[in-house]
Design a protein around this motif. Structure first.
Motif, PDB file in Angstrom:
ATOM      1  N   ALA A   1      -8.401  -0.499  -0.457  1.00 32.23           N
ATOM      2  CA  ALA A   1      -7.387  -0.256   0.569  1.00 32.23           C
ATOM      3  C   ALA A   1      -6.000  -0.145  -0.044  1.00 32.23           C
ATOM      4  O   ALA A   1      -5.183   0.699   0.359  1.00 32.23           O
ATOM      5  CB  ALA A   1      -7.422  -1.379   1.611  1.00 32.23           C
ATOM      6  N   ARG A   2      -5.735  -0.966  -1.047  1.00 27.42           N
ATOM      7  CA  ARG A   2      -4.444  -0.919  -1.736  1.00 27.42           C
ATOM      8  C   ARG A   2      -4.238   0.428  -2.422  1.00 27.42           C
ATOM      9  O   ARG A   2      -3.179   1.047  -2.303  1.00 27.42           O
ATOM     10  CB  ARG A   2      -4.373  -2.048  -2.761  1.00 27.42           C
ATOM     11  N   GLU A   3      -5.261   0.877  -3.165  1.00 24.88           N
ATOM     12  CA  GLU A   3      -5.135   2.129  -3.904  1.00 24.88           C
ATOM     13  C   GLU A   3      -4.874   3.301  -2.963  1.00 24.88           C
ATOM     14  O   GLU A   3      -4.008   4.151  -3.226  1.00 24.88           O
ATOM     15  CB  GLU A   3      -6.411   2.385  -4.707  1.00 24.88           C
ATOM     16  N   GLU A   4      -5.601   3.334  -1.863  1.00 27.69           N
ATOM     17  CA  GLU A   4      -5.402   4.404  -0.886  1.00 27.69           C
ATOM     18  C   GLU A   4      -3.997   4.345  -0.283  1.00 27.69           C
ATOM     19  O   GLU A   4      -3.335   5.364  -0.120  1.00 27.69           O
ATOM     20  CB  GLU A   4      -6.461   4.279   0.213  1.00 27.69           C
ATOM     21  N   PHE A   5      -3.545   3.143   0.024  1.00 29.40           N
ATOM     22  CA  PHE A   5      -2.254   2.993   0.684  1.00 29.40           C
ATOM     23  C   PHE A   5      -1.086   3.347  -0.233  1.00 29.40           C
ATOM     24  O   PHE A   5      -0.066   3.883   0.214  1.00 29.40           O
ATOM     25  CB  PHE A   5      -2.098   1.555   1.189  1.00 29.40           C
ATOM     26  N   LEU A   6      -1.223   3.059  -1.521  1.00 32.19           N
ATOM     27  CA  LEU A   6      -0.106   3.252  -2.445  1.00 32.19           C
ATOM     28  C   LEU A   6      -0.011   4.670  -2.996  1.00 32.19           C
ATOM     29  O   LEU A   6       0.931   4.978  -3.734  1.00 32.19           O
ATOM     30  CB  LEU A   6      -0.216   2.273  -3.618  1.00 32.19           C
ATOM     31  N   GLU A   7      -0.960   5.542  -2.650  1.00 30.51           N
ATOM     32  CA  GLU A   7      -0.974   6.886  -3.230  1.00 30.51           C
ATOM     33  C   GLU A   7       0.345   7.625  -3.040  1.00 30.51           C
ATOM     34  O   GLU A   7       0.817   8.321  -3.935  1.00 30.51           O
ATOM     35  CB  GLU A   7      -2.125   7.703  -2.623  1.00 30.51           C
ATOM     36  N   ASP A   8       0.942   7.513  -1.889  1.00 26.91           N
ATOM     37  CA  ASP A   8       2.154   8.284  -1.588  1.00 26.91           C
ATOM     38  C   ASP A   8       3.388   7.400  -1.445  1.00 26.91           C
ATOM     39  O   ASP A   8       4.355   7.766  -0.773  1.00 26.91           O
ATOM     40  CB  ASP A   8       1.949   9.100  -0.298  1.00 26.91           C
ATOM     41  N   ARG A   9       3.381   6.238  -2.084  1.00 27.32           N
ATOM     42  CA  ARG A   9       4.520   5.340  -1.970  1.00 27.32           C
ATOM     43  C   ARG A   9       5.742   5.880  -2.700  1.00 27.32           C
ATOM     44  O   ARG A   9       5.630   6.544  -3.732  1.00 27.32           O
ATOM     45  CB  ARG A   9       4.173   3.972  -2.563  1.00 27.32           C
TER      46      ARG A   9
ATOM     47  N   ARG B   1      -6.942  -1.414   8.237  1.00 23.11           N
ATOM     48  CA  ARG B   1      -6.068  -0.256   8.087  1.00 23.11           C
ATOM     49  C   ARG B   1      -5.552   0.119   9.474  1.00 23.11           C
ATOM     50  O   ARG B   1      -6.330   0.152  10.441  1.00 23.11           O
ATOM     51  CB  ARG B   1      -6.821   0.931   7.487  1.00 23.11           C
ATOM     52  N   LEU B   2      -4.269   0.429   9.558  1.00 24.72           N
ATOM     53  CA  LEU B   2      -3.661   0.851  10.815  1.00 24.72           C
ATOM     54  C   LEU B   2      -3.092   2.251  10.605  1.00 24.72           C
ATOM     55  O   LEU B   2      -1.882   2.428  10.435  1.00 24.72           O
ATOM     56  CB  LEU B   2      -2.581  -0.137  11.252  1.00 24.72           C
ATOM     57  N   PRO B   3      -3.944   3.281  10.574  1.00 22.09           N
ATOM     58  CA  PRO B   3      -3.507   4.621  10.168  1.00 22.09           C
ATOM     59  C   PRO B   3      -2.447   5.231  11.073  1.00 22.09           C
ATOM     60  O   PRO B   3      -1.595   5.996  10.607  1.00 22.09           O
ATOM     61  CB  PRO B   3      -4.808   5.436  10.185  1.00 22.09           C
ATOM     62  N   ASP B   4      -2.482   4.936  12.368  1.00 22.19           N
ATOM     63  CA  ASP B   4      -1.489   5.523  13.267  1.00 22.19           C
ATOM     64  C   ASP B   4      -0.083   5.023  12.965  1.00 22.19           C
ATOM     65  O   ASP B   4       0.906   5.643  13.378  1.00 22.19           O
ATOM     66  CB  ASP B   4      -1.841   5.205  14.724  1.00 22.19           C
ATOM     67  N   HIS B   5       0.003   3.892  12.274  1.00 21.04           N
ATOM     68  CA  HIS B   5       1.306   3.313  11.933  1.00 21.04           C
ATOM     69  C   HIS B   5       1.579   3.373  10.432  1.00 21.04           C
ATOM     70  O   HIS B   5       2.609   2.872   9.984  1.00 21.04           O
ATOM     71  CB  HIS B   5       1.367   1.862  12.412  1.00 21.04           C
ATOM     72  N   ASP B   6       0.644   3.964   9.672  1.00 23.74           N
ATOM     73  CA  ASP B   6       0.760   4.016   8.211  1.00 23.74           C
ATOM     74  C   ASP B   6       1.025   2.618   7.662  1.00 23.74           C
ATOM     75  O   ASP B   6       1.980   2.387   6.914  1.00 23.74           O
ATOM     76  CB  ASP B   6       1.873   4.978   7.784  1.00 23.74           C
ATOM     77  N   ALA B   7       0.175   1.683   8.045  1.00 24.10           N
ATOM     78  CA  ALA B   7       0.356   0.286   7.654  1.00 24.10           C
ATOM     79  C   ALA B   7      -0.996  -0.353   7.403  1.00 24.10           C
ATOM     80  O   ALA B   7      -2.053   0.188   7.751  1.00 24.10           O
ATOM     81  CB  ALA B   7       1.114  -0.483   8.732  1.00 24.10           C
ATOM     82  N   LEU B   8      -0.942  -1.526   6.783  1.00 23.43           N
ATOM     83  CA  LEU B   8      -2.107  -2.380   6.604  1.00 23.43           C
ATOM     84  C   LEU B   8      -1.853  -3.694   7.322  1.00 23.43           C
ATOM     85  O   LEU B   8      -0.695  -4.063   7.566  1.00 23.43           O
ATOM     86  CB  LEU B   8      -2.363  -2.649   5.118  1.00 23.43           C
ATOM     87  N   ALA B   9      -2.923  -4.388   7.640  1.00 22.87           N
ATOM     88  CA  ALA B   9      -2.790  -5.700   8.265  1.00 22.87           C
ATOM     89  C   ALA B   9      -3.708  -6.690   7.569  1.00 22.87           C
ATOM     90  O   ALA B   9      -4.826  -6.344   7.171  1.00 22.87           O
ATOM     91  CB  ALA B   9      -3.126  -5.633   9.750  1.00 22.87           C
ATOM     92  N   VAL B  10      -3.216  -7.914   7.417  1.00 24.07           N
ATOM     93  CA  VAL B  10      -4.006  -9.013   6.869  1.00 24.07           C
ATOM     94  C   VAL B  10      -3.953 -10.143   7.889  1.00 24.07           C
ATOM     95  O   VAL B  10      -2.872 -10.643   8.206  1.00 24.07           O
ATOM     96  CB  VAL B  10      -3.456  -9.501   5.521  1.00 24.07           C
TER      97      VAL B  10
END
Length: 402
Positions: A20-28, A279-288
């Motif tokens: 999840a981290r790798e996917e999220f950070l791709e376009d940081r 994963r919260l794709p509609d908000h481009d966020a993650l949740a823990v």
């Protein structure tokens, strides 16, 4: 498949977290910072050595540089210093040299000044192995060698190598913005102290990111979902505490399922079992979603969620001797047993013979998870097997998790 079977092991949960981290950070977003400001920053790209280092042989001690010639050796004039170009040595010659100075051609060994025997301007040939006190060309870094990968967290010590590689700046990823939200009517109404949020904010900050405490929300399903959605639109990661189990007023998991995709819920670790990542794709966020009991919250955050923020799954350990027998509950779990350390000994904190008397023979994660005194633990033993007094065990120090 029942809920028990759906739980994943800690190492499996970490696999999911890292994916999840790798996917999220791709376009940081990235920025460039000078090497003098790298501590705590995370690399956005790999770093490869362009040339071998060091580029020349250098002395590592003050003394005399020489080759393996029959002696005594004539000491030539004009000592070599780090800033000077050394003269060429001929057979049978040696030269005085300073620490860090380049070795002359032919020279391949240095004898320390205090070990050198000099008589009448001549050096008795020392009995030293070739290469003694020489920082040899290319011995540190090979050309083309990858030294860092994207996501590595940099420390002050990394500035040494980066400058030696000729780097004046590096490209880093911006810290994650993290919104920390407490759930629970008893906390929202001020009847109970929020014990978890300050701890979680400090953990996230120690991992190099930017946490902010965003208050609390009562145990009302629509309000929990609405507040998580609001924070997800403002922050990269929403960290909630409480409301992650299966009670009548535990609404966090339902909210995350409504807002996105729950990657996993509940891990085979005690305390700390009811953790979730989404994963919260509609908000481009993650949740823990972190469980509410303070020690369980720490265990799940530090042993499961930490790789989301650090990219590092490793947990350094110390081998210590367990002082008391500790039995375990049901099989199918890893138990995180807090311990205090003194010398070579690890005392289970919570055992009746420890300063926190929670259990006698069998580890009780449920009660211990709520005990704030357990926050004085020096580390945790993560185990699926009972502990035997006198046995050696690996302890994960708490300071290695922060």
């Amino acid at each position: 498949m029942d809920d028990y079977d759906e739980m994943c092991w800690q190492h499996e949960a970490v696999d999911h977290v890292l994916a999840a981290r790798e996917e999220f950070l791709e376009d940081r977003a990235t920025s460039t910072v000078p090497v003098a400001e790298i501590a705590g920053q995370r690399l956005a790209e790999p770093i490869v050595a362009e040339t071998a280092q060091p580029t020349i042989d250098r002395a590592t001690m003050d003394g005399y540089a020489f080759a393996d010639d029959d002696g005594p050796l004539e000491i030539v004039e004009n000592a070599v210093f780090p800033e000077t170009k050394p003269p060429a040595l001929e057979a049978g010659q040696a030269i005085e040299i300073a620490t860090g100075a380049p070795l002359p051609d032919r020279a391949d060994t240095v004898v320390k000044r205090e070990d050198a025997v000099v008589d009448g301007g001549r050096l008795q040939t020392p009995d030293l192995a070739t290469g003694t006190y020489v920082y040899e060309r290319g011995s540190n870094v090979e050309a083309g060698e990858q030294l860092y990968i994207a996501g590595d967290r940099l420390t002050a010590l990394d500035a040494v190598l980066l400058r030696d590689l000729g780097r004046e700046s590096v490209v880093v990823t911006a810290p994650l913005s993290v919104a920390v939200l407490a759930t629970g009517t008893e906390i929202h109404e001020g009847r109970h102290t929020d014990l978890d949020s300050p701890m979680l904010c400090n953990l996230v900050r120690s991992w190099g990111h930017s946490p902010s405490y965003r208050g609390s929300v009562p145990d009302e399903g629509d309000r929990v979902e609405r507040r998580i959605a609001e924070l997800a639109s403002e922050a990269d990661v929403v960290v909630t505490t409480g409301g992650t189990s299966v009670g009548k007023k535990d609404y966090v998991i339902d909210a995350l399922e409504s807002l996105g995709d729950v990657v996993f819920h509940r891990v085979r670790i005690r305390p700390g079992k009811p953790i979730a990542v989404a994963r919260l794709p509609d908000h481009d966020a993650l949740a823990v979603a972190i469980p509410g009991k303070p020690i369980g919250a720490y265990v799940s955050a530090a042993l499961v969620a930490r790789p989301l923020f650090t990219g590092d799954r490793t947990t350094p350990t110390l081998e210590r001797t367990i002082t008391h027998d500790v039995g375990l509950g049901p099989e199918g779990f890893e138990y995180a047993i807090p311990v205090t350390l003194e010398g070579d000994d690890a005392t289970p904190l919570g055992h009746v013979d420890s300063p926190l008397a929670v259990y006698e023979e069998t580890f009780d994660p449920s009660v211990l998870s709520s005990s704030t005194r357990a926050a004085t633990a020096d580390g945790f033993v993560l185990t699926t097997d009972p502990l035997d007094a006198g046995a050696r065990a690996d302890v994960i120090p708490t300071d290695s998790l922060e």
